[in-house]
Design an enzyme around this catalytic site. Structure first.
Site, mmCIF file in Angstrom:
data_model
loop_
_atom_site.group_PDB
_atom_site.id
_atom_site.type_symbol
_atom_site.label_atom_id
_atom_site.label_comp_id
_atom_site.label_asym_id
_atom_site.label_seq_id
_atom_site.Cartn_x
_atom_site.Cartn_y
_atom_site.Cartn_z
ATOM 1 N N TYR A 169 0.847 -1.204 0.000
ATOM 2 C CA TYR A 169 0.000 0.000 0.000
ATOM 3 C C TYR A 169 0.873 1.242 0.000
ATOM 4 O O TYR A 169 0.657 2.187 -0.768
ATOM 5 C CB TYR A 169 -0.916 -0.026 1.221
ATOM 6 C CG TYR A 169 -1.853 1.144 1.321
ATOM 7 C CD1 TYR A 169 -2.965 1.239 0.492
ATOM 8 C CD2 TYR A 169 -1.640 2.158 2.257
ATOM 9 C CE1 TYR A 169 -3.844 2.315 0.588
ATOM 10 C CE2 TYR A 169 -2.499 3.234 2.358
ATOM 11 C CZ TYR A 169 -3.605 3.308 1.528
ATOM 12 O OH TYR A 169 -4.463 4.375 1.611
ATOM 13 N N LYS A 173 1.224 4.211 -2.931
ATOM 14 C CA LYS A 173 0.969 5.621 -2.652
ATOM 15 C C LYS A 173 2.207 6.474 -2.915
ATOM 16 O O LYS A 173 2.103 7.629 -3.346
ATOM 17 C CB LYS A 173 0.475 5.789 -1.216
ATOM 18 C CG LYS A 173 -0.899 5.169 -0.962
ATOM 19 C CD LYS A 173 -1.954 5.751 -1.895
ATOM 20 C CE LYS A 173 -3.343 5.187 -1.622
ATOM 21 N NZ LYS A 173 -4.379 5.785 -2.489
#
Length: 298
Positions: A169, A173
């Protein structure tokens, strides 16, 4: 906030909201706040029935609001997304898109970086990175033709600092932050704006039957989804390039990594294993105790 109202009304275009899988900011709340400012909305996600429900809720509260539903799967590939963009730009008398709100996110349960699988890598990056970038490439030309457009990207604090237990994740990002910061620099003289929003933990609405999960994480101090949506709109309408939205200790870590990286990375190395341990026990993964508490349990 009032800056948004004349801009959207004069432009006559819509905000394009994506909320798919687990969202960074609840799409319905964000759409409702845009509707309160008089924006024309295009709601997009995979589940058409859910989109219609959100549209109905918005229209019931704001009867004069113009809302269109446009189902879309962000991981469906460029051909499919091209058709979605073509249809989106034809809505509202071919007004085009003024604000593109990238709010889609795919997040897996917290686990060690080496525990992730190829399937997990593909699922995360297909939504968080590849689909988002493809959609941006397809929308940008019409914005450039009109000499105006604004991409609002819901990134994460995990896109600015290490996130033990969320390596994929965090990587996705970081990729978004790098891409959109570069895009801003390339297109800022051509009327294109980019606002990257980096929230910390957000208190999103829990689905039915998830009370036990909510109780397990009740000790985590989270920003309400309503407040996060409000600050996101403030950041976008004031033309901020980047906005951080969180409580402590997340903001402290972000500032340290940004401005005193030697100290910031040392601190993250200190808490990394303890954060994994807390996640495995369904405990508080955003606690000061990770910095100043005891060692990781055996």
């Amino acid at each position: 906030m009032l800056l948004a109202l004349p801009f959207v009304l004069l432009a006559g275009a819509g905000a394009f909201l994506l909320y798919k899988f687990a969202t960074v900011v609840d799409g319905e709340v964000l759409a409702m706040q845009f509707a309160s400012l008089g924006a024309k909305l295009i709601l997009s996600a995979r589940n058409k029935d859910e989109l219609e429900r959100v549209k109905q809720n918005i229209v019931c509260k704001y009867p004069d609001c113009k809302v269109e539903v446009l189902p879309m799967d962000l991981s469906s590939g460029e051909g499919s997304l091209k058709e979605v963009v073509r249809e989106a730009e034809s809505l509202f008398s071919n007004a085009g898109i003024d604000y593109m709100i990238h709010n889609a996110a795919f997040e897996r349960p917290k686990r060690g970086a080496l525990e992730e699988t190829e399937e997990g890598v593909k699922a995360t990056f297909n939504v968080n990175v590849f689909g988002t970038i493809t959609l941006t490439r397809l929308l940008a030309p019409s914005m450039l033709d009109r000499g105006m457009g604004h991409f609002v990207v819901m990134s994460s604090a995990a896109g600015k600092v290490p996130a033990p237990g969320q390596a994929l994740y965090s990587a996705s990002k970081h990729a978004l932050n790098g891409y959109f910061s570069s895009l801003r620099s390339e297109l800022c003289t051509k009327g294109i704006k980019v606002t990257v929003v980096c929230p910390g933990p957000i208190e999103t609405p829990q689905p039915s039957g998830a009370a036990s999960s909510s109780q397990r994480h009740s000790s985590e101090k989270r920003v309400s989804v309503e407040r996060c949506a409000e600050l996101t709109i403030v950041a976008a309408t004031h033309g901020l390039k980047e906005a951080w939205i969180s409580y402590q200790p997340v903001l402290t870590v972000m500032y340290l990594v940004q401005y005193i990286p030697t100290v910031g990375y040392w601190l993250m190395d200190k808490i990394g294993a303890k954060r994994l341990d807390a996640a495995a026990k369904k405990g508080n993964t955003y606690s000061w105790n990770l910095m100043f508490g005891g060692k990781k349990s055996a």
